[in-house]
Design a protein around this motif. Structure first.
Motif, PDB file in Angstrom:
ATOM      1  N   ASN A  77     -12.498  -6.053   4.265  1.00 36.81           N
ATOM      2  CA  ASN A  77     -11.593  -6.151   3.112  1.00 36.81           C
ATOM      3  C   ASN A  77     -11.014  -4.783   2.762  1.00 36.81           C
ATOM      4  OD1 ASN A  77     -12.014  -8.879   2.879  1.00 36.81           O
ATOM      5  ND2 ASN A  77     -13.684  -8.644   1.391  1.00 36.81           N
ATOM      6  N   GLN A  78     -11.860  -3.749   2.811  1.00 37.77           N
ATOM      7  CA  GLN A  78     -11.393  -2.405   2.496  1.00 37.77           C
ATOM      8  C   GLN A  78     -10.355  -1.937   3.507  1.00 37.77           C
ATOM      9  OE1 GLN A  78     -14.586  -3.347   2.581  1.00 37.77           O
ATOM     10  NE2 GLN A  78     -15.603  -2.651   0.732  1.00 37.77           N
ATOM     11  N   LYS A  88      -8.265  -3.845   5.200  1.00 33.46           N
ATOM     12  CA  LYS A  88      -7.011  -4.564   4.922  1.00 33.46           C
ATOM     13  C   LYS A  88      -6.324  -3.988   3.694  1.00 33.46           C
ATOM     14  CE  LYS A  88      -8.682  -8.731   7.117  1.00 33.46           C
ATOM     15  NZ  LYS A  88      -9.218 -10.074   6.943  1.00 33.46           N
ATOM     16  N   GLN A  89      -7.117  -3.632   2.677  1.00 35.53           N
ATOM     17  CA  GLN A  89      -6.534  -3.023   1.478  1.00 35.53           C
ATOM     18  C   GLN A  89      -5.925  -1.660   1.799  1.00 35.53           C
ATOM     19  OE1 GLN A  89      -9.785  -2.917  -1.278  1.00 35.53           O
ATOM     20  NE2 GLN A  89      -9.592  -5.076  -1.844  1.00 35.53           N
ATOM     21  N   PHE A  90      -6.612  -0.888   2.628  1.00 33.14           N
ATOM     22  CA  PHE A  90      -6.094   0.422   3.024  1.00 33.14           C
ATOM     23  C   PHE A  90      -4.788   0.278   3.800  1.00 33.14           C
ATOM     24  CE2 PHE A  90      -5.778   3.957   6.037  1.00 33.14           C
ATOM     25  CZ  PHE A  90      -5.743   5.011   5.151  1.00 33.14           C
ATOM     26  N   TYR A  91      -4.726  -0.703   4.700  1.00 35.92           N
ATOM     27  CA  TYR A  91      -3.499  -0.928   5.469  1.00 35.92           C
ATOM     28  C   TYR A  91      -2.347  -1.311   4.540  1.00 35.92           C
ATOM     29  CZ  TYR A  91      -0.197  -2.912   8.766  1.00 35.92           C
ATOM     30  OH  TYR A  91       0.939  -3.187   9.480  1.00 35.92           O
ATOM     31  N   ALA A  92      -2.605  -2.197   3.569  1.00 34.08           N
ATOM     32  CA  ALA A  92      -1.567  -2.588   2.617  1.00 34.08           C
ATOM     33  C   ALA A  92      -1.124  -1.384   1.782  1.00 34.08           C
ATOM     34  CB  ALA A  92      -2.080  -3.710   1.715  1.00 34.08           C
ATOM     35  N   PHE A  93      -2.079  -0.581   1.346  1.00 34.47           N
ATOM     36  CA  PHE A  93      -1.758   0.624   0.580  1.00 34.47           C
ATOM     37  C   PHE A  93      -0.904   1.578   1.401  1.00 34.47           C
ATOM     38  CE2 PHE A  93      -2.865   5.036  -0.454  1.00 34.47           C
ATOM     39  CZ  PHE A  93      -2.412   5.092  -1.767  1.00 34.47           C
ATOM     40  N   GLU A  97       2.671   0.271   1.627  1.00 35.44           N
ATOM     41  CA  GLU A  97       3.370   0.458   0.360  1.00 35.44           C
ATOM     42  C   GLU A  97       3.714   1.931   0.140  1.00 35.44           C
ATOM     43  OE1 GLU A  97       0.788  -1.219  -2.571  1.00 35.44           O
ATOM     44  OE2 GLU A  97       0.992  -3.244  -1.774  1.00 35.44           O
TER      45      GLU A  97
END
Length: 114
Positions: free
Chosen positions: A50-51, A53-58, A61
């Motif tokens: 999950n972290q 995927k969140q890092f990739y999205a961040f 952006e």
């Protein structure tokens, strides 16, 4: 399961680094490939958490926001650099004058007492 993946990713990177130093008598190519394999494996495992995927999205952006920035023109950059350079020179001269003045005062006071 997520924590297990993160621990496994960190251990993969550590294994690559340890392998790099452990095989110090081997060819540099093998050592570097082992290091890169450990890093690649660690990043790949972390990617599926999950972290990760969140890092990739961040990251995506952040790149989009960086594209929105209005960068200064060459002329503006040169002018700003010139102002900064002039300020640094003026400050250096000012500090030199203050230092010289204080040194003169200290020498005068020291001569008076001696």
């Amino acid at each position: 399961m997520n924590k297990f993946k993160l621990v496994l990713a960190i251990l993969s990177i550590i294994a690559g680094v340890v392998g790099f130093y452990y095989l110090r008598d081997s060819a540099m190519v093998i050592r570097v490939l082992l290091l890169l394999l450990g890093i690649f494996l660690g990043i790949t495992i972390a990617w599926f958490t999950n972290q990760g995927k969140q890092f990739y999205a961040f990251s995506r952006e952040s790149i989009e926001e960086a594209k929105k920035v209005v960068w200064p023109s060459r002329k503006e950059t040169v002018q700003t650099a010139g102002v900064v350079f002039a300020f640094v020179v003026a400050m250096a001269v000012f500090l030199w004058l203050v230092d010289t003045g204080l040194m003169t005062i200290v020498r005068y006071v020291m001569d008076q007492e001696g």
